[in-house]
Design an enzyme around this catalytic site. Structure first.
Site, PDB file in Angstrom:
ATOM      1  N   ASP A   8       0.293  12.011   2.236  1.00  0.00           N
ATOM      2  CA  ASP A   8       0.468  10.531   2.857  1.00  0.00           C
ATOM      3  C   ASP A   8       1.285   9.940   1.586  1.00  0.00           C
ATOM      4  O   ASP A   8       0.320   9.608   0.581  1.00  0.00           O
ATOM      5  CB  ASP A   8      -0.520   9.916   3.166  1.00  0.00           C
ATOM      6  CG  ASP A   8      -0.420   8.498   3.678  1.00  0.00           C
ATOM      7  OD1 ASP A   8       0.628   8.273   4.100  1.00  0.00           O
ATOM      8  OD2 ASP A   8      -0.986   7.629   3.310  1.00  0.00           O
ATOM      9  N   GLU A  67       4.255  13.160   5.984  1.00  0.00           N
ATOM     10  CA  GLU A  67       4.646  12.116   7.251  1.00  0.00           C
ATOM     11  C   GLU A  67       6.156  11.678   7.000  1.00  0.00           C
ATOM     12  O   GLU A  67       6.689  11.710   5.882  1.00  0.00           O
ATOM     13  CB  GLU A  67       3.959  10.910   6.976  1.00  0.00           C
ATOM     14  CG  GLU A  67       3.869   9.869   7.874  1.00  0.00           C
ATOM     15  CD  GLU A  67       3.346   8.641   7.714  1.00  0.00           C
ATOM     16  OE1 GLU A  67       2.177   8.661   8.087  1.00  0.00           O
ATOM     17  OE2 GLU A  67       3.524   7.604   7.005  1.00  0.00           O
ATOM     18  N   ASP A 139      -6.121   6.372   2.308  1.00  0.00           N
ATOM     19  CA  ASP A 139      -4.983   7.107   1.889  1.00  0.00           C
ATOM     20  C   ASP A 139      -5.203   8.647   2.037  1.00  0.00           C
ATOM     21  O   ASP A 139      -4.440   9.787   2.700  1.00  0.00           O
ATOM     22  CB  ASP A 139      -4.404   6.955   0.483  1.00  0.00           C
ATOM     23  CG  ASP A 139      -3.978   5.552   0.513  1.00  0.00           C
ATOM     24  OD1 ASP A 139      -2.746   5.425   0.818  1.00  0.00           O
ATOM     25  OD2 ASP A 139      -4.502   4.842  -0.432  1.00  0.00           O
TER      26      ASP A 139
END
EC number: 3.1.21.10
Length: 179
Positions: A8, A67, A139
């Site tokens: 991430d 992502e 996170d």
């Protein structure tokens, strides 16, 4: 068996999550985040690269998931995120890992059942799926959710929006070095 690293990306914290896929079972290995400090953009991006490279060296994943870039109302934030994402992808490519990208909405849908899930819902669902005693840091939870989505996609368990007759939608992309 496959070890999957989910990332991430962020300009202040880059979350990571490492899982192992054995058959249809997903096992937790590790998670955390890389704290990004420094005065210059180059310093910050170097820390993302070095941190992701260190995680790769430590856990030796065979697959890498991250992502996709999403459009933000703040162009400066989106640009910084894109740069952090780019150096994380380069770290994976330099280690010979295939890179798969997932839209944030798809990750939320795959893990929490709805594309509008908030961070707390993602933390709870990740902890439940991986049978963790505590909630992972947000996170790290997002990175684990990305890795879980990739594992489920590998198993054909993620229904891709717009997917038909074996074609992948724009919500999912895979890239491998040398292709």
């Amino acid at each position: 068996m496959a070890i999957i690293l989910g990332i991430d990306p962020g300009s202040r914290k880059t979350g990571y999550g490492v899982i192992r896929l054995e058959g249809h079972k997903i096992h937790y290995i590790a998670s955390g985040f890389i704290r990004i400090t420094g005065d210059t953009l180059a310093d910050k991006l170097q820390q993302v690269y070095a941190g992701v490279s260190e995680v790769i060296a430590q856990y030796r994943p065979e697959q890498f998931a991250i992502e996709q870039v999403f459009m933000s109302k703040n162009a400066d934030s989106a640009l910084k995120l894109g740069q952090a994402r780019g150096v994380a992808i380069v770290a994976a490519a330099n280690h010979g890992l295939p890179v798969s990208e997932y839209a944030a909405r798809l990750v939320k849908q795959a893990v929490a059942g709805k594309g509008s899930a908030d961070k707390v819902q993602i933390q709870h669902m990740v902890a439940s799926i991986l049978k963790l005693n505590d909630l992972p840091q947000s996170d790290a939870a997002d990175a684990l959710a990305i890795a879980i989505t990739h594992a489920n996609s590998s198993l054909g368990l993620v229904a891709m929006s717009g997917r038909s007759s074996g074609r992948r939608s724009s919500s999912w992309r895979s890239w491998q070095p040398g292709r």
